[in-house]
Design a protein around this motif. Structure first.
Motif, PDB file in Angstrom:
ATOM      1  N   GLY A   1      13.832 -34.667 -59.202  1.00 36.23           N
ATOM      2  CA  GLY A   1      12.564 -35.212 -58.728  1.00 36.23           C
ATOM      3  C   GLY A   1      11.767 -34.280 -57.834  1.00 36.23           C
ATOM      4  O   GLY A   1      10.682 -34.644 -57.364  1.00 36.23           O
TER       5      GLY A   1
ATOM      6  N   GLY B   1      10.151 -31.597 -58.615  1.00 26.41           N
ATOM      7  CA  GLY B   1       8.918 -31.118 -59.247  1.00 26.41           C
ATOM      8  C   GLY B   1       9.119 -29.924 -60.170  1.00 26.41           C
ATOM      9  O   GLY B   1       8.147 -29.289 -60.596  1.00 26.41           O
ATOM     10  N   LYS B   2      10.358 -29.618 -60.524  1.00 26.77           N
ATOM     11  CA  LYS B   2      10.647 -28.431 -61.341  1.00 26.77           C
ATOM     12  C   LYS B   2      10.032 -28.550 -62.744  1.00 26.77           C
ATOM     13  O   LYS B   2       9.349 -27.642 -63.204  1.00 26.77           O
ATOM     14  CB  LYS B   2      12.169 -28.219 -61.450  1.00 26.77           C
ATOM     15  CG  LYS B   2      12.870 -28.085 -60.098  1.00 26.77           C
ATOM     16  CD  LYS B   2      14.358 -27.844 -60.233  1.00 26.77           C
ATOM     17  CE  LYS B   2      15.127 -28.972 -60.906  1.00 26.77           C
ATOM     18  NZ  LYS B   2      15.077 -30.267 -60.169  1.00 26.77           N
ATOM     19  N   THR B   3      10.305 -29.664 -63.397  1.00 27.95           N
ATOM     20  CA  THR B   3       9.761 -29.839 -64.753  1.00 27.95           C
ATOM     21  C   THR B   3       8.244 -29.931 -64.716  1.00 27.95           C
ATOM     22  O   THR B   3       7.558 -29.394 -65.595  1.00 27.95           O
ATOM     23  CB  THR B   3      10.379 -31.097 -65.408  1.00 27.95           C
ATOM     24  OG1 THR B   3      11.795 -30.898 -65.509  1.00 27.95           O
ATOM     25  CG2 THR B   3       9.806 -31.355 -66.789  1.00 27.95           C
ATOM     26  N   THR B   4       7.728 -30.568 -63.681  1.00 33.22           N
ATOM     27  CA  THR B   4       6.272 -30.654 -63.533  1.00 33.22           C
ATOM     28  C   THR B   4       5.674 -29.251 -63.416  1.00 33.22           C
ATOM     29  O   THR B   4       4.625 -28.958 -64.017  1.00 33.22           O
ATOM     30  CB  THR B   4       5.927 -31.504 -62.288  1.00 33.22           C
ATOM     31  OG1 THR B   4       6.513 -32.802 -62.445  1.00 33.22           O
ATOM     32  CG2 THR B   4       4.417 -31.638 -62.108  1.00 33.22           C
TER      33      THR B   4
HETATM   34  N1  LIG Z   1       5.206 -38.442 -66.712  1.00 29.30           N
HETATM   35  C1  LIG Z   1       5.234 -38.720 -65.404  1.00 29.30           C
HETATM   36  N2  LIG Z   1       4.374 -39.637 -64.864  1.00 29.30           N
HETATM   37  C2  LIG Z   1       4.387 -39.904 -63.545  1.00 29.30           C
HETATM   38  N3  LIG Z   1       5.201 -39.328 -62.649  1.00 29.30           N
HETATM   39  C3  LIG Z   1       6.077 -38.431 -63.122  1.00 29.30           C
HETATM   40  C4  LIG Z   1       6.143 -38.067 -64.513  1.00 29.30           C
HETATM   41  N4  LIG Z   1       7.108 -37.126 -64.669  1.00 29.30           N
HETATM   42  C5  LIG Z   1       7.621 -36.911 -63.450  1.00 29.30           C
HETATM   43  N5  LIG Z   1       7.011 -37.686 -62.518  1.00 29.30           N
HETATM   44  C6  LIG Z   1       7.297 -37.686 -61.070  1.00 29.30           C
HETATM   45  O1  LIG Z   1       7.052 -36.382 -60.570  1.00 29.30           O
HETATM   46  C7  LIG Z   1       8.031 -36.019 -59.603  1.00 29.30           C
HETATM   47  C8  LIG Z   1       8.680 -34.717 -60.012  1.00 29.30           C
HETATM   48  O2  LIG Z   1       9.391 -34.909 -61.248  1.00 29.30           O
HETATM   49  P1  LIG Z   1       9.977 -33.718 -62.068  1.00 29.30           P
HETATM   50  O3  LIG Z   1       8.995 -32.621 -62.123  1.00 29.30           O
HETATM   51  O4  LIG Z   1      10.460 -34.263 -63.366  1.00 29.30           O
HETATM   52  O5  LIG Z   1      11.210 -33.264 -61.157  1.00 29.30           O
HETATM   53  P2  LIG Z   1      12.483 -32.376 -61.491  1.00 29.30           P
HETATM   54  O6  LIG Z   1      12.241 -31.706 -62.812  1.00 29.30           O
HETATM   55  O7  LIG Z   1      12.566 -31.417 -60.360  1.00 29.30           O
HETATM   56  O8  LIG Z   1      13.647 -33.289 -61.523  1.00 29.30           O
HETATM   57  C9  LIG Z   1       8.990 -37.190 -59.505  1.00 29.30           C
HETATM   58  O9  LIG Z   1       8.609 -37.975 -58.396  1.00 29.30           O
HETATM   59  C10 LIG Z   1       8.769 -37.939 -60.797  1.00 29.30           C
HETATM   60  O10 LIG Z   1       9.009 -39.311 -60.623  1.00 29.30           O
END
Ligand SMILES: Nc1ncnc2c1ncn2[C@@H]1O[C@H](COP(=O)(O)OP(=O)(O)O)[C@@H](O)[C@H]1O
Ligand SMILES: [Mg+2]
Length: 238
Positions: A41, A43-46
């Motif tokens: 959570g 923000g890595k994938t984001t």
């Molecule tokens: N499609 C989405 N819509 C809304 N919020 C999202 C979505 N994908 C991720 N998030 C939120 O964005 C934040 C970062 O998520 P993410 O980038 O997946 O983290 P990580 O890859 O580091 O686990 C988290 O709070 C997650 O709930």
């Protein structure tokens, strides 16, 4: 070795009104393996989605001398920046070979593509054995190999690998890390996104630590491993 390939400045991104990344700066030099580590959570994938231009973002992303911000995901892919997504995202009802071919879809050098197939089957001999099998029938480790190979079939300059180790046995993760080191020696720069800090740091040159959308630490792996806060938080040692 210190030619910047990717330079990110002031990157902000999120989903709708919800901000997730709060102005990140990050640089990757040609030939490096850079680890991006942080909890679930963070923000890595984001960040990867923003770099690949799959979600709205602000700031600047310079890749190989080109600004990516105005590009579509297809145009980003064509610049040589390829993402191996979290969860592998294979075409489950297509064979291993068909999945690999998808990675080469934009290439216009058929002989080169043939050489790349041979190279992938050399890097991952098990994929050669399973090349007529549906990707969905592979083990987790084989699926990850297939996802890496599909990405490499595009001949990327930069390969961004999201949570490669997730759900895999340590011995399989070690095999994959060896392959990543080989790939780097062959000239591919790598951004390795991992919750498994031990795994990522075992092959990376430098690392960034992300917490709730902020980069909180950066440095060489040796520097990060000496950092006592990080040792407690991520490596579980005092
Ligand atoms: N499609 C989405 N819509 C809304 N919020 C999202 C979505 N994908 C991720 N998030 C939120 O964005 C934040 C970062 O998520 P993410 O980038 O997946 O983290 P990580 O890859 O580091 O686990 C988290 O709070 C997650 O709930
Ligand atoms: Mg993620």
């Amino acid at each position: 070795m210190s030619n910047p390939l990717l330079t990110i400045s002031g990157l902000r991104a999120g989903y709708g009104a919800a901000p997730v990344l709060f102005g990140l700066d990050l640089k990757i030099n040609e030939g490096e393996i850079v680890a991006l580590v942080g909890s679930n959570g963070a923000g890595k994938t984001t960040l990867l989605r923003a770099i690949s231009r799959m979600i709205a973002a602000e700031g600047s992303i310079n890749f190989a001398g080109k600004e990516l911000m105005p590009l579509t995901p297809e145009q980003v892919f064509a610049t040589g920046l390829v993402q191996v997504p979290e969860g592998r995202q294979l075409f489950a009802r297509m064979t291993v070979e068909e999945n690999l071919r998808m990675g080469a879809l934009l290439r216009r050098d058929p002989e080169g593509v043939v050489r790349s197939f041979a190279r992938m089957y050399e890097l991952f001999p098990i994929l050669a054995e399973r090349r007529r099998q549906m990707a969905g029938s592979l083990s987790g480790g084989e699926q990850q190999m297939c996802a890496l190979a599909r990405g490499l079939m595009a001949e990327p300059k930069l390969l961004m690998v999201d949570e490669m180790s997730l759900g895999l046995a340590p011995v399989v993760v070690d095999q994959l890390l060896v392959v990543l080191s080989d790939i780097r020696k062959a000239g591919v720069t790598i951004l390795l996104v991992e919750q498994d800090v031990f795994a990522a740091f075992s092959v990376a040159d430098r690392g960034y630590v992300i917490e709730t959308g902020h980069i909180v630490r950066e440095g060489t792996v040796a520097e990060l491993e000496r950092d006592s806060d990080l040792r407690k938080a991520y490596l579980g040692v005092a």
